[in-house]
Design an enzyme around this catalytic site. Structure first.
Site, PDB file in Angstrom:
ATOM      1  N   GLU A 178       0.309 -10.508 -13.132  1.00  0.00           N
ATOM      2  CA  GLU A 178      -0.220  -9.717 -12.003  1.00  0.00           C
ATOM      3  C   GLU A 178       0.043  -8.224 -12.199  1.00  0.00           C
ATOM      4  O   GLU A 178       1.091  -7.710 -11.814  1.00  0.00           O
ATOM      5  CB  GLU A 178       0.391 -10.184 -10.668  1.00  0.00           C
ATOM      6  CG  GLU A 178      -0.180  -9.394  -9.476  1.00  0.00           C
ATOM      7  CD  GLU A 178       0.359  -9.838  -8.105  1.00  0.00           C
ATOM      8  OE1 GLU A 178       1.209 -10.733  -8.059  1.00  0.00           O
ATOM      9  OE2 GLU A 178      -0.073  -9.255  -7.101  1.00  0.00           O
ATOM     10  N   LYS A 220      -3.900 -12.304 -12.406  1.00  0.00           N
ATOM     11  CA  LYS A 220      -4.028 -11.983 -10.972  1.00  0.00           C
ATOM     12  C   LYS A 220      -4.163 -10.471 -10.830  1.00  0.00           C
ATOM     13  O   LYS A 220      -3.169  -9.755 -10.696  1.00  0.00           O
ATOM     14  CB  LYS A 220      -2.803 -12.500 -10.205  1.00  0.00           C
ATOM     15  CG  LYS A 220      -2.782 -12.097  -8.727  1.00  0.00           C
ATOM     16  CD  LYS A 220      -1.743 -12.854  -7.921  1.00  0.00           C
ATOM     17  CE  LYS A 220      -1.683 -12.316  -6.500  1.00  0.00           C
ATOM     18  NZ  LYS A 220      -0.909 -13.152  -5.598  1.00  0.00           N
ATOM     19  N   GLY A 264      -4.672  -5.633   0.498  1.00  0.00           N
ATOM     20  CA  GLY A 264      -4.816  -4.800   1.700  1.00  0.00           C
ATOM     21  C   GLY A 264      -6.251  -4.782   2.212  1.00  0.00           C
ATOM     22  O   GLY A 264      -6.538  -4.148   3.237  1.00  0.00           O
TER      23      GLY A 264
HETATM   24  C1  5MM Z   1       2.714 -12.359  -0.590  1.00  0.00           C
HETATM   25  O1  5MM Z   1       3.141 -11.081  -1.045  1.00  0.00           O
HETATM   26  C2  5MM Z   1       3.671 -11.088  -2.371  1.00  0.00           C
HETATM   27  C3  5MM Z   1       5.099 -10.695  -2.407  1.00  0.00           C
HETATM   28  O2  5MM Z   1       5.313  -9.362  -2.103  1.00  0.00           O
HETATM   29  P1  5MM Z   1       6.827  -8.757  -2.065  1.00  0.00           P
HETATM   30  O3  5MM Z   1       7.517  -9.129  -3.344  1.00  0.00           O
HETATM   31  O4  5MM Z   1       6.566  -7.293  -1.957  1.00  0.00           O
HETATM   32  O5  5MM Z   1       7.503  -9.319  -0.884  1.00  0.00           O
HETATM   33  C4  5MM Z   1       2.756 -10.206  -3.261  1.00  0.00           C
HETATM   34  O6  5MM Z   1       3.229 -10.090  -4.570  1.00  0.00           O
HETATM   35  C5  5MM Z   1       1.421 -10.876  -3.303  1.00  0.00           C
HETATM   36  O7  5MM Z   1       1.531 -12.103  -3.985  1.00  0.00           O
HETATM   37  C6  5MM Z   1       0.351 -10.052  -3.995  1.00  0.00           C
HETATM   38  O8  5MM Z   1       0.494  -8.686  -3.751  1.00  0.00           O
HETATM   39  C7  5MM Z   1      -0.984 -10.497  -3.469  1.00  0.00           C
HETATM   40  O9  5MM Z   1      -0.940 -10.516  -2.081  1.00  0.00           O
HETATM   41  P2  5MM Z   1      -2.085  -9.777  -1.264  1.00  0.00           P
HETATM   42  O10 5MM Z   1      -1.580  -9.731   0.149  1.00  0.00           O
HETATM   43  O11 5MM Z   1      -2.270  -8.433  -1.881  1.00  0.00           O
HETATM   44  O12 5MM Z   1      -3.280 -10.690  -1.439  1.00  0.00           O
END
Ligand code: 5MM
Length: 343
Positions: A178, A220, A264
């Protein structure tokens, strides 16, 4: 390393009509989410919330190929004592785990960050495998602003992603790669395109040098979108066209699938963009979702920490999972959102 098993899991993660639920919010992030719905973040409230989603039978069976868990969650039991991992497996979905330990400022590079978590990772992966994880996630974060990202930042993050991927595969765990280019700024779509191009080229060069088995990985990435503060926003068709144009040039066809993050975008926007991407004609990879916020915003709000709201929250989760499932084949329409709302 069992390459057949890795390839099989990677393919199952990106199977048509299904995608990944990113439920790996670290304690700080889930607290911020719960603050917005007035729920105190405790081990029990986090468990109740996630159990609500994992027990949403139709969504989990039909549209969620795998769930990315946080360290706390992979060890938790449901209220009746069943391990949460078992609930996911019983629904025919695959448990996964976030293994990075978060971002830190990159020394000497103001405004840029670096993802940590390689120390002791081999042993942690062996333990996660025993706990049921069959894939893992590591998120690198690249910001766009004046003078950034630098080559040094992209290279450092790409190198860490490659080291992580190798360790995962030796533990028979599929690595989700990712590299997220943030959409927070005022940059336009072209700038997002250029930065993501550089990032993906460097990431795949690092994966190649580390001898990563690409068939046993899932990418991702972010979609190619303008920053949230950009005055010129783009249609799903424009996003799809630029995203696919770039990915055809940078992502090897040996990679079985691309599971986009939502980053977002609001929930319907993330679905519409994914749908437009899958209407672009035959693609060399399966293209699906790995959404956190875009899958969870509606059920989170509907749940709001109350037991009596569980069925409404599950209906909201089910709906978003189904809409995104349709988008994986380009079969979603805005009409379906309206019909569901009216019902
Ligand atoms: C669910 O959020 C994930 C964990 O974030 P933190 O480590 O900051 O708590 C994040 O990595 C998420 O898997 C990705 O950003 C994709 O989530 P979004 O909300 O952007 O689809």
């Amino acid at each position: 390393m069992n390459k057949d098993q890795l390839a099989k899991i990677a393919q199952a993660m990106v199977a048509k009509n299904r995608g990944l639920l990113a439920a790996d919010e670290s304690s700080g992030t889930i607290k911020r989410r719960f603050d917005t719905i007035g729920v105190e973040s405790t081990a029990d409230s986090r468990r109740d919330y996630r159990e609500m989603m994992f027990r949403t039978a139709d969504a989990m069976k039909n549209n969620i190929s795998g769930v990315i868990l946080y360290d706390e969650t992979i060890r938790q039991n449901a209220k009746d004592g069943t391990p949460l991992v078992k609930l996911i497996e019983q629904a025919g979905s695959i448990p996964g785990i976030k293994v990075d330990t978060g971002i830190k400022p990159l020394p000497n590079y103001p405004g840029e960050v670096y993802t940590e978590g390689l120390d002791g990772l081999a042993a942690r992966l062996d333990e996660y495998y025993k706990l049921g994880a069959r894939f893992a996630k590591w998120r690198a974060v690249i910001d766009i602003a004046d003078g950034i990202p630098t080559y040094a930042c992209i290279r450092a993050n790409a190198h860490a992603l490659a080291r992580y991927a190798v360790l995962c595969q030796h533990a028979n765990i599929v690595p989700i790669i990712e590299p997220e280019v943030l959409m927070d700024g005022g940059h336009d779509l072209e700038r997002c395109y250029d930065v993501t191009e550089q990032v993906l080229k460097i990431v795949y060069a690092e994966l190649y040098e580390a001898r990563v088995f690409l068939e046993g990985t899932v990418l991702k990435p972010n979609m190619i979108v303008p920053g949230k503060k950009c005055s010129k926003q783009s249609s799903p068709e424009q996003v799809a066209m630029q995203t696919i144009r770039l990915f055809k040039q940078t992502v090897p066809v040996a990679v079985p699938g691309i599971a986009f993050l939502s980053g977002g975008q609001d929930d319907v926007e993330a679905t519409a963009n994914l749908d437009a991407i899958n209407r672009m004609g035959a693609l060399p990879w399966n293209v699906t979702f790995s959404y956190g916020r875009a899958l969870q915003a509606a059920p989170q709000k509907a749940w709001s920490g109350k037991t009596e709201n569980v069925s409404d929250a599950q209906a909201a989760f089910s709906h978003r999972a189904r809409m995104n499932g349709l988008a994986t084949t380009g079969a979603w329409t805005a009409e379906q959102e309206k019909v569901a709302k009216a019902a």
